[in-house]
Design an enzyme around this catalytic site. Structure first.
Site, mmCIF file in Angstrom:
data_model
loop_
_atom_site.group_PDB
_atom_site.id
_atom_site.type_symbol
_atom_site.label_atom_id
_atom_site.label_comp_id
_atom_site.label_asym_id
_atom_site.label_seq_id
_atom_site.Cartn_x
_atom_site.Cartn_y
_atom_site.Cartn_z
ATOM 1 N N ARG A 100 -0.055 4.597 11.688
ATOM 2 C CA ARG A 100 -0.264 6.041 11.750
ATOM 3 C C ARG A 100 -1.583 6.298 12.424
ATOM 4 N NH1 ARG A 100 0.871 7.331 6.328
ATOM 5 N NH2 ARG A 100 3.096 7.175 5.981
ATOM 6 N N HIS A 144 0.834 -1.206 0.000
ATOM 7 C CA HIS A 144 0.000 0.000 0.000
ATOM 8 C C HIS A 144 0.869 1.257 0.000
ATOM 9 C CE1 HIS A 144 -4.148 -1.077 0.417
ATOM 10 N NE2 HIS A 144 -3.861 -1.983 1.331
ATOM 11 N N ARG A 189 12.229 14.773 16.147
ATOM 12 C CA ARG A 189 11.570 15.353 14.963
ATOM 13 C C ARG A 189 10.051 15.209 15.050
ATOM 14 N NH1 ARG A 189 15.265 16.191 10.535
ATOM 15 N NH2 ARG A 189 13.534 16.098 9.095
ATOM 16 N N ASN A 190 9.589 14.079 15.587
ATOM 17 C CA ASN A 190 8.140 13.915 15.790
ATOM 18 C C ASN A 190 7.632 14.952 16.785
ATOM 19 O OD1 ASN A 190 7.628 11.826 14.059
ATOM 20 N ND2 ASN A 190 7.688 10.235 15.613
ATOM 21 N N ASP A 218 6.492 16.471 24.569
ATOM 22 C CA ASP A 218 6.052 17.617 23.776
ATOM 23 C C ASP A 218 4.705 18.131 24.261
ATOM 24 O OD1 ASP A 218 3.849 16.205 22.456
ATOM 25 O OD2 ASP A 218 5.403 15.117 21.357
ATOM 26 N N GLY A 244 9.229 5.621 11.308
ATOM 27 C CA GLY A 244 10.133 6.323 12.214
ATOM 28 C C GLY A 244 10.238 5.681 13.591
HETATM 29 P P1 ADP Z 1 5.542 9.016 10.829
HETATM 30 O O1 ADP Z 1 6.848 8.938 10.122
HETATM 31 O O2 ADP Z 1 4.361 8.788 9.952
HETATM 32 O O3 ADP Z 1 5.411 10.211 11.725
HETATM 33 P P2 ADP Z 1 6.162 7.449 13.160
HETATM 34 O O4 ADP Z 1 6.512 5.996 13.234
HETATM 35 O O5 ADP Z 1 7.256 8.407 13.462
HETATM 36 O O6 ADP Z 1 5.557 7.697 11.732
HETATM 37 O O7 ADP Z 1 4.947 7.720 14.107
HETATM 38 C C1 ADP Z 1 3.800 6.882 14.038
HETATM 39 C C2 ADP Z 1 2.545 7.676 14.364
HETATM 40 O O8 ADP Z 1 2.585 8.031 15.734
HETATM 41 C C3 ADP Z 1 2.452 8.996 13.596
HETATM 42 O O9 ADP Z 1 1.700 8.873 12.450
HETATM 43 C C4 ADP Z 1 1.712 9.890 14.566
HETATM 44 O O10 ADP Z 1 0.345 9.770 14.334
HETATM 45 C C5 ADP Z 1 2.027 9.321 15.921
HETATM 46 N N1 ADP Z 1 3.010 10.168 16.640
HETATM 47 C C6 ADP Z 1 4.354 10.002 16.664
HETATM 48 N N2 ADP Z 1 4.939 10.906 17.457
HETATM 49 C C7 ADP Z 1 3.954 11.669 17.946
HETATM 50 C C8 ADP Z 1 3.905 12.784 18.848
HETATM 51 N N3 ADP Z 1 5.010 13.298 19.380
HETATM 52 N N4 ADP Z 1 2.686 13.313 19.142
HETATM 53 C C9 ADP Z 1 1.556 12.778 18.623
HETATM 54 N N5 ADP Z 1 1.533 11.743 17.768
HETATM 55 C C10 ADP Z 1 2.701 11.186 17.440
#
Ligand code: ADP
Length: 251
Positions: A202, A44, A154-155, A183, A217
């Site tokens: 996600r 997908h 970065r998240n 955060d 990530g």
């Molecule tokens: P992406 O590269 O899509 O951000 P990640 O594996 O880093 O994927 O994160 C998975 C999911 O977790 C993200 O799609 C997001 O919805 C959620 N997420 C990650 N970090 C955070 C954060 N700090 N606050 C809220 N949601 C988060």
């Protein structure tokens, strides 16, 4: 009147049927093995940028203009970075990543990563604060550990609002180091706190979402930390926002 009642009944029955289909689909999806689900998700995920690039190519062909070229290049870059992440993930998953362990100064590493991501934080007027209990070092693969911490940081920047504070706390505890990045973003539904470390998970589940993330990530973060004998977890803060904790054993 009886015809109307009959129709309403049919509608209710159809609603029930729809509900059963949904439950069935959920059950079937639950029967897939992790590997099957992963392959489904990978297909997908890779298809979306490819399909968009193809669409843009089609437009280029029809209109004879170069307007779509940046779009095509953007989609191909995305595909490339997804494949790169996928490769990293699968190598880590298979234990094929040779860890290059050295003494790592965590305070310095954290400072370095903050500086590297300062531009993005500045663009949102966010403050990144590092709190530490003192000098902390451990034996680890510096490049991989840096990658794990950076993914979390970065998240935190991405999901935090304008003007928010991102707090990075380094603590030495008996036999281990605890690194927390908190955060002021929306946090995560409590029943999804584990799922975010799974590949391709996600929260918003729109596969072609514009957040630019690959959903890999945090899965990579979890793999890296586990390869170091540590563990990861996520928790919502009572005052709002998410805290990601990385625990690493002190060797
Ligand atoms: P992406 O590269 O899509 O951000 P990640 O594996 O880093 O994927 O994160 C998975 C999911 O977790 C993200 O799609 C997001 O919805 C959620 N997420 C990650 N970090 C955070 C954060 N700090 N606050 C809220 N949601 C988060």
């Amino acid at each position: 009147n009886s015809r109307v009642t009959g129709l309403i009944k049919r509608k209710d029955e159809l609603g029930l049927l729809g509900h059963s289909f949904n439950t069935m689909a959920e059950r079937i999806s639950g029967l897939l093995t992790n590997q099957q689900r992963l392959i489904r998700d990978i297909s997908h995920e890779l298809r979306s940028p490819l399909a968009r690039a193809q669409l843009a190519l089609g437009l280029t062909e029809r209109t004879g203009t170069l307007q779509q070229i940046p779009r095509i290049s953007q989609e191909l870059e995305r595909l490339d970075s997804m494949l790169d992440e996928l490769l990293t993930y699968s190598k880590l998953d298979a234990g094929q990543y040779q860890l290059n362990k050295t003494a790592v100064n965590l305070n310095e590493l954290m400072q370095e990563l903050t500086e590297l991501n300062q531009v993005e934080a500045d663009a949102k007027q966010q403050q990144i604060n590092i709190l530490t209990s003192g000098p902390l070092s451990l034996i680890a693969d510096q490049r991989l550990l840096g990658r794990a911490i950076e993914n979390v940081l970065r998240n935190a920047i991405k999901y935090s609002p304008q003007g928010g504070e991102i707090r990075c706390q380094l603590q030495q505890q008996p036999g281990r180091v605890l690194l927390q990045i908190c955060d002021q973003g929306p946090g995560i539904a409590n029943d999804k706190l584990q799922a975010i470390f799974e590949p391709f998970y996600r929260v918003s589940d729109s596969r072609d979402n514009q957040s630019g993330g690959t959903g890999l990530g945090l899965a990579i973060v979890a793999q890296i930390i586990r390869q170091h004998g540590g563990s990861v977890s996520a928790a919502n803060r009572s005052e709002g926002g998410l805290c990601i904790s990385l625990q690493l054993p002190l060797n």
